[in-house]
Structures are given as C-alpha cells and as structure tokens.
Design an enzyme around this catalytic site. Structure first.
Site, PDB file in Angstrom:
ATOM      1  N   LYS A 150      -8.687  -2.339   2.796  1.00 31.94           N
ATOM      2  CA  LYS A 150      -8.979  -3.439   3.518  1.00 31.94           C
ATOM      3  C   LYS A 150      -8.535  -3.829   5.024  1.00 31.94           C
ATOM      4  O   LYS A 150      -9.058  -3.938   5.803  1.00 31.94           O
ATOM      5  CB  LYS A 150      -8.307  -4.538   2.536  1.00 31.94           C
ATOM      6  CG  LYS A 150      -8.460  -4.679   1.089  1.00 31.94           C
ATOM      7  CD  LYS A 150      -7.789  -5.461   0.091  1.00 31.94           C
ATOM      8  CE  LYS A 150      -6.263  -5.123  -0.069  1.00 31.94           C
ATOM      9  NZ  LYS A 150      -6.230  -3.654  -0.829  1.00 31.94           N
ATOM     10  N   THR A 180      -7.642  -1.042   7.026  1.00 36.12           N
ATOM     11  CA  THR A 180      -8.382  -0.095   7.711  1.00 36.12           C
ATOM     12  C   THR A 180      -9.723  -0.742   7.980  1.00 36.12           C
ATOM     13  O   THR A 180     -10.271  -0.459   9.233  1.00 36.12           O
ATOM     14  CB  THR A 180      -8.404   1.130   7.092  1.00 36.12           C
ATOM     15  OG1 THR A 180      -8.578   1.087   5.722  1.00 36.12           O
ATOM     16  CG2 THR A 180      -7.372   2.083   7.303  1.00 36.12           C
ATOM     17  N   TRP A 195       6.867  -6.328   2.098  1.00 36.19           N
ATOM     18  CA  TRP A 195       6.568  -6.300   0.728  1.00 36.19           C
ATOM     19  C   TRP A 195       7.548  -6.535   0.001  1.00 36.19           C
ATOM     20  O   TRP A 195       7.471  -6.769  -1.322  1.00 36.19           O
ATOM     21  CB  TRP A 195       5.743  -5.028   0.261  1.00 36.19           C
ATOM     22  CG  TRP A 195       4.348  -4.881   0.986  1.00 36.19           C
ATOM     23  CD1 TRP A 195       4.142  -4.214   2.112  1.00 36.19           C
ATOM     24  CD2 TRP A 195       3.121  -5.659   1.086  1.00 36.19           C
ATOM     25  NE1 TRP A 195       2.855  -4.357   2.573  1.00 36.19           N
ATOM     26  CE2 TRP A 195       2.297  -5.102   1.655  1.00 36.19           C
ATOM     27  CE3 TRP A 195       2.871  -6.745  -0.034  1.00 36.19           C
ATOM     28  CZ2 TRP A 195       0.837  -5.676   1.780  1.00 36.19           C
ATOM     29  CZ3 TRP A 195       1.568  -7.194  -0.223  1.00 36.19           C
ATOM     30  CH2 TRP A 195       0.518  -6.597   0.665  1.00 36.19           C
TER      31      TRP A 195
HETATM   32  P1  ATP Z   1      -4.857   0.054   4.013  1.00 29.59           P
HETATM   33  O1  ATP Z   1      -3.827  -0.499   5.257  1.00 29.59           O
HETATM   34  O2  ATP Z   1      -4.690   1.451   3.719  1.00 29.59           O
HETATM   35  O3  ATP Z   1      -6.438  -0.073   4.554  1.00 29.59           O
HETATM   36  P2  ATP Z   1      -5.144  -2.020   2.044  1.00 29.59           P
HETATM   37  O4  ATP Z   1      -5.040  -2.969   3.300  1.00 29.59           O
HETATM   38  O5  ATP Z   1      -6.543  -2.155   1.374  1.00 29.59           O
HETATM   39  O6  ATP Z   1      -4.884  -0.434   2.634  1.00 29.59           O
HETATM   40  P3  ATP Z   1      -2.713  -3.151   1.082  1.00 29.59           P
HETATM   41  O7  ATP Z   1      -2.562  -3.715  -0.213  1.00 29.59           O
HETATM   42  O8  ATP Z   1      -2.499  -4.042   2.365  1.00 29.59           O
HETATM   43  O9  ATP Z   1      -3.825  -2.285   1.098  1.00 29.59           O
HETATM   44  O10 ATP Z   1      -1.574  -1.998   1.211  1.00 29.59           O
HETATM   45  C1  ATP Z   1      -0.532  -1.799   1.826  1.00 29.59           C
HETATM   46  C2  ATP Z   1      -0.178  -0.388   1.653  1.00 29.59           C
HETATM   47  O11 ATP Z   1      -0.334   0.283   0.289  1.00 29.59           O
HETATM   48  C3  ATP Z   1      -0.937   0.497   2.732  1.00 29.59           C
HETATM   49  O12 ATP Z   1      -0.156   1.422   3.126  1.00 29.59           O
HETATM   50  C4  ATP Z   1      -2.062   1.061   1.616  1.00 29.59           C
HETATM   51  O13 ATP Z   1      -2.622   2.371   2.186  1.00 29.59           O
HETATM   52  C5  ATP Z   1      -1.281   1.158   0.380  1.00 29.59           C
HETATM   53  N1  ATP Z   1      -2.186   0.920  -0.655  1.00 29.59           N
HETATM   54  C6  ATP Z   1      -3.248   0.315  -0.864  1.00 29.59           C
HETATM   55  N2  ATP Z   1      -3.812   0.396  -2.147  1.00 29.59           N
HETATM   56  C7  ATP Z   1      -2.914   1.029  -2.863  1.00 29.59           C
HETATM   57  C8  ATP Z   1      -3.287   1.105  -4.354  1.00 29.59           C
HETATM   58  N3  ATP Z   1      -4.178   1.202  -5.097  1.00 29.59           N
HETATM   59  N4  ATP Z   1      -2.024   2.199  -4.610  1.00 29.59           N
HETATM   60  C9  ATP Z   1      -0.907   2.428  -3.834  1.00 29.59           C
HETATM   61  N5  ATP Z   1      -0.961   2.296  -2.529  1.00 29.59           N
HETATM   62  C10 ATP Z   1      -1.846   1.294  -2.061  1.00 29.59           C
HETATM   63 MG    MG Z   2      -3.700  -4.321   3.931  1.00 25.87          MG
END
Ligand code: ATP
Ligand code: MG
Length: 196
Positions: A41, A43, A93
C-alpha cells in the site's frame, strides 16, 4: 488457437480498449485508496509520488503512523522538494495512548488540511490515514469535507488497512492488496530498502 484467430481476437480487444480510451474525456484530480492486508500500500503510494515528481509535479506527504526505522522514501524525495509531515510523539504501531495520539493526529491533520486547500499541490499522500478514522482520532466528516473541497486538479492517495466504507465509495480508484503470502510469516525479518 490458430494465428489468424489469435490476431482477430487481439484486434477486437484493441478496438474495445481504444473505444474506452476515447470515451474517457474527463480531466480532474482523483482520489486513490490503497487498502487491504497485503504488502504494497505505502510502496504503491510512493511509486506514484516518484512518477509525479519525475514529471515535475508538486507532491506532499503526510504520514499518520511513524515507522520505528528511518524512512527510505523520505531520504529520496525530500531533497527533490517533497515536504514530509510525520506524526510526532513517537506514535508507532506498538504504542497507543488515546489522548496523546488523538492530539498528535489532529496536529498532523492540520498540515493535511492546508495541503488539501493548496492548488499548488498536484498530489497529496495521506499515508496510513485509515487508522486515524477507525480509531476515532479524526472525525470521518472532517476528512470527507476536506477531500470534497480540495482543488479540482489535485489528486490524493490514502493508504491503510480497513478503509472506511464512505471513503471507499467517494474514491475514484480503489485497490485492495490481498496477501497471498508474506516473508515475515516464514520468519524472515523486515528489511531496510524492502520494508521501509
Ligand atoms: P509497504 O510499506 O511495504 O508497502 P503496506 O503499506 O502495504 O506495506 P502496512 O500495513 O503499512 O503495509 O505495513 C507496515 C509494515 O509491515 C511494512 O514494513 C510492511 O512491509 C509490513 N507488512 C505489510 N504487510 C504485511 C504482512 N501481510 N505481514 C507482515 N508484514 C507486513
Ligand atoms: Mg503502509
């Protein structure tokens, strides 16, 4: 399938796509939501920011949840004229304190509000905004109002899990990231340059 039939199908497909491209005539900023439980999301939002900056557009980022590590996107984009407003007070978080978090959220929201009224900005990213609404730190009506009143050509990207239904309905483009698998579940640590 024979080559002739394949070409015929491709031709029909191309015609359909061309018709749809011709039919899309509106030009205005859009609201994009990247939601869901899968990775990608934030990224995706920053990928779009890079695109926009690469075309000389003006972009700003508001981050409602501060990662515990330093931020690769910020290191890259800030020197290219992209302002970052990151919620302070050490909200991550892990720590949640309703009173101080609400206050920090509302302070950060004031920056977002200014950006959403400034026609200079072509793209405003509201990273992890969905949680501010679902935790009731930020009234949904306030967000809806700011989004509806923003400059016509300004696009906005909202990221975060569990996006409120009203925001999804109001958005022009919504993508739900669906986790098929994630390295973390196999015990692989989050990595600099991949996860933050
Ligand atoms: P990213 O920043 O990698 O695009 P995201 O924005 O989709 O991820 P967030 O929910 O904001 O996801 O995640 C915060 C952190 O947790 C990021 O470092 C991400 O890489 C990691 N993460 C995202 N999805 C998952 C998952 N399904 N299981 C474990 N870690 C996750
Ligand atoms: Mg995110």
């Amino acid at each position: 399938m024979s080559q002739d039939r394949h070409e015929e199908r491709q031709q029909r497909l191309k015609q359909k796509v061309d018709e749809r491209i011709d039919a899309a005539q509106l030009e205005r900023g859009i609201l994009i939501v990247f939601t869901g439980n899968g990775k990608g999301k934030t990224t995706a939002a920053f990928g779009t920011a890079c695109r926009a900056v690469g075309h000389g557009k003006k972009v700003a980022v508001v981050q409602f949840i501060k990662g515990s590590w330093d931020n690769g996107e910020r290191n890259l984009l800030e020197p290219h004229g992209v302002p970052f407003y990151v919620m302070s007070t050490g909200f991550t978080w892990e720590t949640q304190n309703k009173h101080t978090d609400t206050q920090a959220c509302l302070e950060t929201w004031l920056h977002a509000l200014q950006l959403l009224q400034d026609p200079q900005y072509d793209l405003v990213i509201l990273d992890e905004l969905t949680y501010m609404v679902s935790y009731h730190y930020l009234p949904l009506a306030e967000v809806m109002n700011a989004l509806s009143c923003r400059p016509e050509n300004q696009s906005v990207i909202i990221t975060g899990r569990g996006c409120h239904r009203e925001l999804l309905e109001f958005a022009d483009t919504v993508t739900e990231m669906r986790p098929i698998k994630h390295a973390f579940d196999a015990g692989i640590k989050a990595q600099k340059g991949i996860d933050w």
